[in-house]
Scaffold this motif. Structure first.
Motif, PDB file in Angstrom:
ATOM      1  N   PRO A 245       0.822  -1.212   0.000  1.00 36.80           N
ATOM      2  CA  PRO A 245       0.000   0.000   0.000  1.00 36.80           C
ATOM      3  C   PRO A 245       0.858   1.265   0.000  1.00 36.80           C
ATOM      4  O   PRO A 245       1.949   1.307   0.569  1.00 36.80           O
ATOM      5  N   GLU A 246       0.373   2.283  -0.665  1.00 39.58           N
ATOM      6  CA  GLU A 246       0.989   3.613  -0.640  1.00 39.58           C
ATOM      7  C   GLU A 246       2.455   3.604  -1.058  1.00 39.58           C
ATOM      8  O   GLU A 246       3.326   4.118  -0.357  1.00 39.58           O
ATOM      9  N   VAL A 247       2.739   2.987  -2.215  1.00 37.31           N
ATOM     10  CA  VAL A 247       4.091   3.020  -2.760  1.00 37.31           C
ATOM     11  C   VAL A 247       4.121   3.967  -3.963  1.00 37.31           C
ATOM     12  O   VAL A 247       3.109   4.193  -4.638  1.00 37.31           O
ATOM     13  N   ALA A 270       4.240  24.327 -15.160  1.00 33.69           N
ATOM     14  CA  ALA A 270       3.793  22.934 -15.265  1.00 33.69           C
ATOM     15  C   ALA A 270       4.708  22.229 -16.271  1.00 33.69           C
ATOM     16  O   ALA A 270       5.208  22.861 -17.201  1.00 33.69           O
ATOM     17  N   PRO A 271       4.945  20.929 -16.047  1.00 36.63           N
ATOM     18  CA  PRO A 271       4.369  19.992 -15.065  1.00 36.63           C
ATOM     19  C   PRO A 271       4.920  20.215 -13.652  1.00 36.63           C
ATOM     20  O   PRO A 271       5.908  20.921 -13.476  1.00 36.63           O
ATOM     21  N   VAL A 272       4.265  19.549 -12.677  1.00 31.40           N
ATOM     22  CA  VAL A 272       4.691  19.655 -11.282  1.00 31.40           C
ATOM     23  C   VAL A 272       4.959  18.253 -10.737  1.00 31.40           C
ATOM     24  O   VAL A 272       4.476  17.253 -11.276  1.00 31.40           O
ATOM     25  N   ASN A 273       5.761  18.196  -9.686  1.00 30.01           N
ATOM     26  CA  ASN A 273       6.064  16.928  -9.016  1.00 30.01           C
ATOM     27  C   ASN A 273       5.043  16.717  -7.904  1.00 30.01           C
ATOM     28  O   ASN A 273       5.151  17.311  -6.826  1.00 30.01           O
ATOM     29  N   ARG A 274       4.058  15.866  -8.160  1.00 31.40           N
ATOM     30  CA  ARG A 274       2.961  15.661  -7.208  1.00 31.40           C
ATOM     31  C   ARG A 274       3.218  14.520  -6.229  1.00 31.40           C
ATOM     32  O   ARG A 274       2.472  14.343  -5.285  1.00 31.40           O
ATOM     33  N   PHE A 275       4.224  13.724  -6.481  1.00 35.47           N
ATOM     34  CA  PHE A 275       4.578  12.570  -5.638  1.00 35.47           C
ATOM     35  C   PHE A 275       3.347  11.715  -5.342  1.00 35.47           C
ATOM     36  O   PHE A 275       2.870  11.613  -4.219  1.00 35.47           O
ATOM     37  N   ASN A 276       2.831  11.088  -6.390  1.00 33.11           N
ATOM     38  CA  ASN A 276       1.653  10.229  -6.260  1.00 33.11           C
ATOM     39  C   ASN A 276       2.037   8.866  -5.686  1.00 33.11           C
ATOM     40  O   ASN A 276       3.098   8.324  -5.994  1.00 33.11           O
ATOM     41  N   THR A 277       1.172   8.304  -4.850  1.00 36.19           N
ATOM     42  CA  THR A 277       1.351   6.954  -4.318  1.00 36.19           C
ATOM     43  C   THR A 277       0.095   6.141  -4.611  1.00 36.19           C
ATOM     44  O   THR A 277      -0.986   6.688  -4.830  1.00 36.19           O
ATOM     45  N   GLU A 278       0.256   4.808  -4.622  1.00 40.05           N
ATOM     46  CA  GLU A 278      -0.859   3.928  -4.916  1.00 40.05           C
ATOM     47  C   GLU A 278      -0.594   2.553  -4.324  1.00 40.05           C
ATOM     48  O   GLU A 278       0.520   2.268  -3.855  1.00 40.05           O
ATOM     49  N   SER A 279      -1.600   1.700  -4.346  1.00 45.57           N
ATOM     50  CA  SER A 279      -1.444   0.315  -3.898  1.00 45.57           C
ATOM     51  C   SER A 279      -1.016  -0.547  -5.074  1.00 45.57           C
ATOM     52  O   SER A 279      -1.532  -0.410  -6.182  1.00 45.57           O
ATOM     53  N   PHE A 280      -0.062  -1.444  -4.816  1.00 55.52           N
ATOM     54  CA  PHE A 280       0.476  -2.318  -5.865  1.00 55.52           C
ATOM     55  C   PHE A 280       0.370  -3.760  -5.387  1.00 55.52           C
ATOM     56  O   PHE A 280       0.772  -4.081  -4.268  1.00 55.52           O
ATOM     57  N   PHE A 281      -0.176  -4.635  -6.234  1.00 58.00           N
ATOM     58  CA  PHE A 281      -0.385  -6.034  -5.875  1.00 58.00           C
ATOM     59  C   PHE A 281       0.620  -6.914  -6.616  1.00 58.00           C
ATOM     60  O   PHE A 281       0.794  -6.786  -7.829  1.00 58.00           O
TER      61      PHE A 281
END
Length: 293
Positions: A245-247, A270-281
């Protein structure tokens, strides 16, 4: 996957073990060429507030044509190691449920590289004909987990056949880092001089650099395995599922909003560094041989 375990007593009440596994350098490459069709890289032009395209291949008839390629590369590296202890909760050495607990280390790294190379052939627009323009956007993420885990492991034996189930959760700190970089290279025919810049299309001065984050997280894991005994050897097959989660994943760091006027007259917004995280299975099939001594 490598697994080693030892019992600390003859009744197999207590034991210790270690496990290591990994997916190293799993890369996927795709190259897009003309193929008789116009090609380009889509983005949202914030300067015009509308969708736009960076054209790579386009035949303009009497005005010549641009010929180029688009390359996409995705990299994935995952490896983990753990030390654990186990203690009998229910049953006996053949049909049992064990409590397991120990230390877990996990590393999850991804990379995303978008490149384009164009040989200019338009006779009515700059740059000069035969100019080669190469743009590269590079996104890299690293996620490092350190923590403890606890869970249950069951084993049932019926003659030569055995079944096992394992469920556990690791708890600890996930350190995540996102790095964005880009390069621009334009080489015109002589006597013009080449142009080199440390920026790309989706990697601009507005988002180039490194961002890090530390967060407390949980990593669940489940495993089911069947085995068949031949003397001291056991042949096994199983299925494993791990949720991260949250990687930070490299491709998710791409911001497709581009300030086109800011590229011509920096700095862009723009663009900007938003540092997105997500779950990875992670899903895997286990095939192995175990030797008991």
């Amino acid at each position: 996957m490598y697994l080693a375990s030892f019992w600390l007593d003859d009744c197999q009440t207590y034991g210790i073990g270690a496990r290591a596994w990994g997916i190293i350098s799993n890369s996927q490459d795709q190259t897009i060429t003309n193929g008789g069709n116009s090609t380009g890289i889509s983005f949202f032009n914030t300067s015009l507030n509308q969708p736009d395209t960076y054209i790579v291949n386009l035949d303009r008839g009497p005005f010549g044509k641009n010929v180029g390629t688009i390359g996409v590369r995705n990299d994935l590296d995952v490896y983990s190691g753990e030390l654990y202890g186990r203690a009998l909760l229910l049953g006996d050495r053949c049909n049992r449920v064990d409590l397991i607990g120990g230390y877990t280390y996990l590393r999850f790294d991804t990379g995303y590289r978008l490149s384009s190379s164009i040989v200019d052939g338009w006779t009515d627009a700059p740059p000069p004909v035969t100019t080669t323009t190469t743009i590269v956007d590079h996104f890299i993420t690293k996620n490092e987990f350190n923590g403890g885990h606890v869970g249950l492991q069951s084993n049932i034996t019926r003659g030569r056949v055995g079944f096992g189930l394992m469920g556990k959760v690791a708890m600890g700190n996930m350190s995540s880092t996102s790095t964005i970089s880009g390069t621009y290279e334009q080489i015109p025919p002589l006597p013009s001089k080449p142009d080199f810049q440390n920026s790309g299309l989706f990697a601009q001065s507005s988002n180039i650099g490194t961002i890090s984050r530390n967060a407390f997280t949980f990593i669940p894991e489940m495993n089911a395995r069947m085995r068949y005994s031949i003397g001291r050897f056991q042949l096994g097959v199983g299925y494993t599922m791990i949720m991260l989660p949250e990687v930070a994943v490299a491709a998710s760091q791409v911001d497709t909003n581009v300030d086109a006027l800011g590229i011509i007259a920096p700095p862009p917004v723009a663009p900007v560094n938003r540092f997105n995280t997500e779950s990875f299975f992670l899903h895997g099939i286990d095939l192995g041989v175990t030797y008991t001594f």
